[in-house]
Design an enzyme around this catalytic site. Sequence first.
Site, PDB file in Angstrom:
ATOM      1  N   ASN A  16      13.200  50.845  -4.018  1.00 61.08           N
ATOM      2  CA  ASN A  16      12.126  51.800  -4.357  1.00 61.08           C
ATOM      3  C   ASN A  16      11.662  51.670  -5.812  1.00 61.08           C
ATOM      4  O   ASN A  16      11.239  52.629  -6.435  1.00 61.08           O
ATOM      5  CB  ASN A  16      12.547  53.253  -4.051  1.00 61.08           C
ATOM      6  CG  ASN A  16      11.411  54.273  -4.087  1.00 61.08           C
ATOM      7  OD1 ASN A  16      11.626  55.434  -4.410  1.00 61.08           O
ATOM      8  ND2 ASN A  16      10.217  53.869  -3.759  1.00 61.08           N
ATOM      9  N   ASP A 136      10.893  40.207  -1.153  1.00 60.69           N
ATOM     10  CA  ASP A 136      11.463  40.964  -2.279  1.00 60.69           C
ATOM     11  C   ASP A 136      11.215  40.185  -3.575  1.00 60.69           C
ATOM     12  O   ASP A 136      11.688  39.061  -3.723  1.00 60.69           O
ATOM     13  CB  ASP A 136      12.968  41.129  -2.008  1.00 60.69           C
ATOM     14  CG  ASP A 136      13.643  41.977  -3.057  1.00 60.69           C
ATOM     15  OD1 ASP A 136      13.036  42.251  -4.110  1.00 60.69           O
ATOM     16  OD2 ASP A 136      14.804  42.366  -2.818  1.00 60.69           O
TER      17      ASP A 136
END
Length: 170
Positions: A16, A136
């Site tokens: 996050n 990612d």
Amino acid sequence: MSSQTPYKVLCVCLGNICRSPTAEVILKHFCDKQQLNVFIDSAGTSNYHPNKAPDQRSQKHALQRGYDLSSLRARQLKIQDFIEFDLILAMDEENLFNIQALFKQAHQQYSAEQIRAEIALMSEYDAIYPKQALPDPYYGGEAGFERVLDQCESSSLGWVNHFKQWLAVK
Ligand code: 4NP
């Protein structure tokens, strides 16, 4: 969706601090542009960075495209989110797996009527990166952060078109 109560969407990645805060701000931007009554938040499946601002690299690259992530703070996904949100969007398959595991726990604690959330991939309706993971960027270079922005913009357009159709039938 067309009523006073906003349709609530939660964008979820691992930390996050990179992908899901970026998705939150971009999806909100596209929904606001279409005047859709949608509330958007984000969370991480991990608790690696509680209350941290988004990664400086994410902030920098997003700001270059006009998106300000600076006020966001990281938090972990929690069971209550399945009660409060209508739609939970996973940035990749690992996030999806972890969200589904918590969703099963939610079903042990709450009745089916209480659980509102549907779960999908951020890229579900993406015209350019259909059902593809948002890679990612955390351990990589600058290109990874640009790729996240490209995919968040493209995926958000797909969702906004979908939300507009839902709005039309309600
Ligand atoms: P995110 O990226 O899931 O897009 O926020 C990551 C942030 C932090 C870590 C991994 C991924 N970490 O291992 O700390």
